[in-house]
Scaffold this motif. Structure first.
Motif: not given
Length: 64
Positions: A4-5, A7-8
């Motif tokens: 998740e980190e 992809t940001q």
């Protein structure tokens, strides 16, 4: 670092993190060869992080 980190992150940040992680992995492996690390699983987790970064980079390049 979680997916998740990753992809940001922006594309530039992604490349910077990949370079830094690769350098860090090389240093860890060299250190481990000279004298054993307290936690050799650090190498495994760093390799997985590099793989995640490479996967995201490839995904973004194929979309563009």
């Amino acid at each position: 670092m979680k997916q998740e980190e990753i992809t940001q992150l922006s594309l530039e940040d992604l490349k910077d993190r990949l370079d830094n992680s690769t350098e860090q992995l090389e240093k860890l492996i060299l250190t481990h060869k000279v004298s054993p690390l307290e936690n050799p699983l650090q190498i495994k987790s760093l390799r997985k992080t590099i793989a995640r970064l490479n996967t995201e980079l490839t995904k973004r390049n194929s979309q563009a």
